[in-house]
Motif scaffolding. Structure first.
Motif, mmCIF file in Angstrom:
data_model
loop_
_atom_site.group_PDB
_atom_site.id
_atom_site.type_symbol
_atom_site.label_atom_id
_atom_site.label_comp_id
_atom_site.label_asym_id
_atom_site.label_seq_id
_atom_site.Cartn_x
_atom_site.Cartn_y
_atom_site.Cartn_z
ATOM 1 N N GLU A 29 1.024 -1.126 -0.096
ATOM 2 C CA GLU A 29 -0.118 0.073 0.092
ATOM 3 C C GLU A 29 0.865 1.226 -0.058
ATOM 4 O O GLU A 29 1.862 1.217 0.732
ATOM 5 C CB GLU A 29 -0.960 -0.099 1.291
ATOM 6 N N ARG A 54 -0.370 -1.036 12.433
ATOM 7 C CA ARG A 54 -1.898 -0.988 12.764
ATOM 8 C C ARG A 54 -2.421 -2.544 12.830
ATOM 9 O O ARG A 54 -2.303 -3.395 12.112
ATOM 10 C CB ARG A 54 -2.614 -0.574 11.711
ATOM 11 N N TYR A 109 -8.968 0.307 14.282
ATOM 12 C CA TYR A 109 -7.673 -0.483 14.461
ATOM 13 C C TYR A 109 -7.199 0.362 15.481
ATOM 14 O O TYR A 109 -7.306 1.425 16.158
ATOM 15 C CB TYR A 109 -6.936 -0.251 13.291
ATOM 16 N N GLN A 142 -3.186 1.797 16.537
ATOM 17 C CA GLN A 142 -1.622 2.185 15.732
ATOM 18 C C GLN A 142 -0.585 2.630 16.906
ATOM 19 O O GLN A 142 -1.280 3.193 17.698
ATOM 20 C CB GLN A 142 -1.987 3.442 14.816
ATOM 21 N N TYR A 169 -9.760 4.670 12.610
ATOM 22 C CA TYR A 169 -10.871 3.969 11.715
ATOM 23 C C TYR A 169 -10.693 3.975 10.131
ATOM 24 O O TYR A 169 -9.925 4.847 9.585
ATOM 25 C CB TYR A 169 -12.013 4.811 11.827
ATOM 26 N N GLN A 170 -10.597 2.988 9.412
ATOM 27 C CA GLN A 170 -10.533 2.909 8.111
ATOM 28 C C GLN A 170 -11.600 2.610 7.099
ATOM 29 O O GLN A 170 -12.546 1.723 7.750
ATOM 30 C CB GLN A 170 -9.200 1.855 7.751
ATOM 31 N N GLN A 171 -11.934 3.165 6.176
ATOM 32 C CA GLN A 171 -13.133 3.091 5.440
ATOM 33 C C GLN A 171 -12.537 2.451 3.953
ATOM 34 O O GLN A 171 -11.813 3.502 3.341
ATOM 35 C CB GLN A 171 -14.001 4.180 5.344
ATOM 36 N N ASN A 195 -8.466 3.030 0.247
ATOM 37 C CA ASN A 195 -8.826 3.070 1.559
ATOM 38 C C ASN A 195 -8.404 4.620 2.359
ATOM 39 O O ASN A 195 -7.716 5.318 1.895
ATOM 40 C CB ASN A 195 -7.855 2.299 2.656
ATOM 41 N N TYR A 202 -8.137 6.878 5.963
ATOM 42 C CA TYR A 202 -7.784 6.529 7.254
ATOM 43 C C TYR A 202 -7.893 7.740 8.101
ATOM 44 O O TYR A 202 -7.836 8.914 7.591
ATOM 45 C CB TYR A 202 -6.327 6.227 7.357
ATOM 46 N N THR A 238 -6.937 8.794 12.321
ATOM 47 C CA THR A 238 -6.274 8.227 13.410
ATOM 48 C C THR A 238 -6.006 9.399 14.355
ATOM 49 O O THR A 238 -5.719 10.392 14.063
ATOM 50 C CB THR A 238 -4.898 7.815 12.976
#
Length: 177
Positions: free
Chosen positions: A36, A97, A105, A107, A138-140, A147, A149, A151
Motif C-alpha cells: 500500500e 496497525r 484499529y 496504531q 478507523y479505516q473505510q 482506503n 484513514y 487516526t
C-alpha cells in the motif's frame, strides 16, 4: 441426563463452530501480503501561526488485520507572533496497525523528527525529537483498492519544545496494489 448433556454439547459445538467461522471471516489468518502506498496532507493556520505538512507512507498488509508501514514526514511552521520565526521539520517513522473490530484499529508509531530553523534553542544542539505514539483509528474502503484513514494518537515522549502537540490527529488515504 444423557439427553441433556447431548443437547448442551450440540448447542455448544454449533455456537463455537459459528463463532470460529465469524472470527475467520474478520481475521484472515493466512498470509497474503499486499503493498500500500499512501499518506496524508495537512495544515492549520490562525492569526499567529501557519503549519503545512505532507507525510507519504509505504506499507504492507501482512494479513487482513496486520499492517506495517514506513513513513517520511515534512512539516513547515511559521509563527507570526514571535519575530516571524519559521521552522522545517523532517523525519521518518515506523508504524503498525492492528485491526481489532471491522474498520477500527490500534496504531503504534515510533519516529524521529529533525528541526531546521533559525531559532537559537534548536541551533544549540536541540535539533531533534523522538516520538512514541499510540492511538486508535478507523479505516473505510472507498473502492476495491483505495482506503481512507482517520487516526488519533498520543505522543508519550513529551517535550515542551516539541513541534507536535497532543493529541496528534492524522487523516489520509492509501492505495493497495
Amino acid at each position: 441426563m444423557n439427553r441433556f448433556i447431548l443437547v448442551v454439547s450440540i448447542i455448544l459445538w454449533a455456537n463455537l463452530t459459528s463463532f470460529s467461522q465469524g472470527l475467520a471471516e474478520n481475521f484472515n489468518f493466512k498470509i497474503s501480503p499486499k503493498l500500500e502506498i499512501g499518506g496524508g496532507l495537512g495544515g492549520s493556520f490562525n492569526n499567529s501561526q501557519l503549519e503545512i505538512g505532507i507525510s507519504p507512507v509505504l506499507g504492507i498488509h501482512l494479513t487482513s488485520f496486520l499492517y506495517l508501514g514506513l513513513g517520511i514526514n515534512y512539516q513547515y511552521y511559521n509563527n507570526f507572533s514571535v519575530s516571524n520565526t519559521s521552522m522545517h521539520t523532517v523525519g521518518g517513522n515506523l508504524l503498525s496497525r492492528l485491526l481489532v473490530i471491522k474498520g477500527f484499529y490500534v496504531q503504534a508509531q515510533a519516529g524521529r523528527m529533525f528541526y531546521i530553523t533559525d531559532d537559537e534553542y534548536y541551533r544549540n544542539g536541540n535539533n531533534h525529537d523522538d516520538e512514541l505514539m499510540l492511538g486508535v483509528g478507523y479505516q473505510q474502503a472507498i473502492s476495491a483498492n483505495l482506503n481512507a484513514y482517520f487516526t488519533i494518537l498520543w505522543n508519550f515522549i513529551e517535550n515542551p519544545y516539541n513541534a507536535t502537540s497532543n493529541p496528534v490527529i492524522q487523516a489520509g488515504v492509501g492505495y493497495l496494489f
